[in-house]
Every structure is written in C-alpha cells, then in structure tokens.
Enzyme design. Sequence first.
Site, PDB file in Angstrom:
ATOM      1  N   ASP A   1     -20.386  14.515 -25.362  1.00  0.00           N
ATOM      2  CA  ASP A   1     -21.175  13.608 -25.343  1.00  0.00           C
ATOM      3  C   ASP A   1     -20.471  12.264 -24.702  1.00  0.00           C
ATOM      4  O   ASP A   1     -19.203  12.368 -24.628  1.00  0.00           O
ATOM      5  CB  ASP A   1     -21.802  13.294 -26.621  1.00  0.00           C
TER       6      ASP A   1
ATOM      7  N   HIS B   1     -20.618   9.464 -25.229  1.00  0.00           N
ATOM      8  CA  HIS B   1     -20.272   8.469 -26.299  1.00  0.00           C
ATOM      9  C   HIS B   1     -19.164   9.024 -27.324  1.00  0.00           C
ATOM     10  O   HIS B   1     -19.357  10.227 -27.624  1.00  0.00           O
ATOM     11  CB  HIS B   1     -21.319   7.971 -27.367  1.00  0.00           C
TER      12      HIS B   1
ATOM     13  N   ASP C   1     -25.212  13.234 -21.762  1.00  0.00           N
ATOM     14  CA  ASP C   1     -25.423  11.722 -21.219  1.00  0.00           C
ATOM     15  C   ASP C   1     -24.280  11.168 -20.324  1.00  0.00           C
ATOM     16  O   ASP C   1     -24.025  10.222 -19.889  1.00  0.00           O
ATOM     17  CB  ASP C   1     -25.660  10.800 -22.197  1.00  0.00           C
TER      18      ASP C   1
ATOM     19  N   HIS D   1     -22.769  10.047 -34.589  1.00  0.00           N
ATOM     20  CA  HIS D   1     -22.271   8.582 -35.036  1.00  0.00           C
ATOM     21  C   HIS D   1     -22.533   8.412 -36.583  1.00  0.00           C
ATOM     22  O   HIS D   1     -21.694   7.585 -36.963  1.00  0.00           O
ATOM     23  CB  HIS D   1     -22.886   7.656 -34.222  1.00  0.00           C
TER      24      HIS D   1
END
Length: 438
Positions: free
Chosen positions: A148, A150, A237, A109
Amino acid sequence: MTAPLGLVFFPAVDWMISETHPERQERLIYTYDQIVEEGLLDLAAIREYKPRVAGRRDIERTHIVVPDLNNIVTDAHLVSAGGTLTAADAVMKGEVKRAFALVRPPGHHAMRVAHGIRGFCTINIEAIMIDYLRKTYGAGRIAVVDTDVHHGDGTQEIFYHDPDTLFISFHQDGHTLYPGSGFMEEAGSPYAFGATINLPLLPETGDVGVHLLFDELIRPILDDFQPDILINSAGQDNHYTDMLASMQVTAQGYARLADKLKADIAVLEGGYSIEAALPYVNTGIVLAMAGLDYSRVLEPDRRDLRPEGKHTAARVAQLVSDGRALWSARGKLKAEKIAKAGSSWTRKKPIYYDTDGIREMQTETAFYCPKCPGYLTIDSSARGSYFGEQSAFIAVVWAASCPDCAKRAYDAVLRAKKQGGHDYFFVQDKAKDLLERI
Ligand SMILES: [Zn+2]
Ligand SMILES: [Zn+2]
C-alpha cells in the site's frame, strides 16, 4: 482438485464512513464488474468463496477494543475480517494454491488497542488472519509485504515484538504522506529487531523503482527469512491516478509484482482511484496470482503517467544499500539492543485517529525473561473518543510466555486496578486464547 486461486469478495455495500468518503463500496463494485466482464469467474483456475463472519474471539485474539468490541466494530468489519479467514482456510486446507481476499473495510492502520477508526481502519484484518493462522494451523514464520502507498503502521505496531513475523512495507515517504511514519529506524523492538523493514520511497516513484527495490532487496530478504506463509497487504494506491497519493505505479507494475512475489494470501488494503485504476490493478493481480496471462491488462487512460525522475532512483539505491546493511547486521544489533534494554523496554506513543479525531497516548513496556519471550503492558488513555476521555491498563501474555511471566502480567493489571486511575482493565492472554476483563 487444487485450484490455482481462491477469490473472496466482499464490497460491504451497507458500510461507509460518510456518503462522499473515498473508502466506499464502489471500490469493489467496479472491480467485480470488470472481473465478471472478463469471464474470470468462469475459469477453472479461479474458485470463488463467500466470506464468513469472524467471531468475537477472532477479533480479541488480536485487539483490545475499548471499552468493548460492540462499540466500534460493525457487522461489515466482522465479514471483512472473516473474508481473510476464509482465504486462509482455503489455502491451508489445500483447496486452492493461493487466495486473494478482495474485501473492505481495510485494516492495516488499526493497532492492537482500538479506541475508534484511524486511516479508515477499525480492526486490522491481516493481523487477525495472522493470529488465526498461528492459533488454528500452528503457522510459524510469517512474512507480510505491505504494498500500500501508506505505511502499514498498525500491522507494524501489532507485530513489533514478534521475531517470527517479518513485516516489510514500502510506501510513499512519511514526510509527504499519512500516517507520517515508516522510516528505516523503526526496525522492531529489541527482542524482534530486524523483523520490521521500512522502505520509504519518494513521491513519483513508479514501476522501475518499485521493481528494482523488490528484486534487489525484498526478494533476497524473503529468500533468507524463508517464511512458511507469505502475505501481501495489497494496497492499490501507488497507482498513478490515485487521488490520495503521488506515485506512478501502473496496473502492469502491480501485476508483475504479484507475479514475482507469489504471496500465499493477498488481502486488499487501500486504493481510491475507483474507475481509472482499481478494476485494472485488481484484475491484473487476480490473473497473476492465478498463473494466467496478465500482459493485456491496461488502463484506458494513461495521460497522467509520467516518467520517473533521477531523485526517485537515487532513493531506491539508498534503500537497497541501507536495507541490506540492516538485514545482514540484524543479529548483532538485536543482541546489542537486548543487552542495553536489560529486563524491560519502554516506548511512549502518541496515536492520532484522523478519521475520528481521537488522541491516544500509550506507554508500552515489554518485559524480558531469560526463559521465554516475557510479557507486555500497555497504559492507554484517549481523549475525544465516543465516550469522551477513557483509559485502560492492559497486559499481554504471549503464547510462549512462561508461567512466571503469565503471573506477573496478571499481577501488573491487578496492581493497576487497586491503584485506580484507569477505567478499564484487560489481560490479552494468548496462551489461553482469551481476552479477560479484570
Ligand atoms: Zn493506503
Ligand atoms: Zn518468562
């Protein structure tokens, strides 16, 4: 002799955002215990490496930290980033066939300009590795598959103008999860249009949906792009027990994906189901990457695993169809977008640092040139940083920028400095491999 897999392990036991934060050392401690218990480190197929410490130049090749690296980047971040460089060296020197950097803190991120921590990330460890691979080994075409849950918005942002870095991210739909981005319309700036592929999946998608998406879309795109180096941003995740998201992927699903993907280098990203998922998902990926049998890796508790719904399959089918259309038309669309942009392309970006509560506003302008990839300017101002309000004016000279464009980039920063209104001035000169403070 070349070993099938190099493993770099760094749990960063002395670094955490807070005592109760989900991104903490136990994420890797349990995995390491599992790997040792299974005797994986005794196998000839797996060679363990100690991470090295990344240097200032390694970080500043990728990032502009405002006001300075020392303000937010800790030793743990330098070792986490260094772990990816160790993995890259092991593969590029031919000591191992593939490598997996099982390190934290994570990075995907973190964007080019860093005022603080967002999404648990301070510096982008994959991006630092990619820039290092280009600088040290002259790597050309690089593909990143971000698995991931996200959206890897930092990695996307850093390579948004680079047609030689293909970024593919599948993730839980941004309407339902942090960071709220990652839709198919985000496909790259005009010069790099089509080199960003976002695949937002509905919550509850599991092994079937993810594998269908991979087989029908991601694999053919990778085969067509033919990267020199393939990187996996390996976030765990999507697992059905993860408390931060709502997906249904299993350890077997992850291991089979790693087996099909055959990434040259995997870098750990998220994954917060510390006991129920991470030891099994990571062990499965390690075995798959080492070419060993992973069929018996199984989570002890499968009560929360639910069957996938019809709506998730319909979304996957839509993404396959839209993704194929985007990929096959990208050349034509890119030419249209460059023609429409003319000599420059600007985007305004509000960037929220959820971990630190910082609000940044950026105006980013890519300047185009008939002779070279041009250059970039970034006007960044942040509120709520460790130093209150702070702003910076930055120019980026690409490695292949022509001398005229390099001069224009420096001139733009000098002009901004003369005008006043900003606190800091930088040129990130990729040709000189230097971040200059003006
Ligand atoms: Zn994540
Ligand atoms: Zn030029």
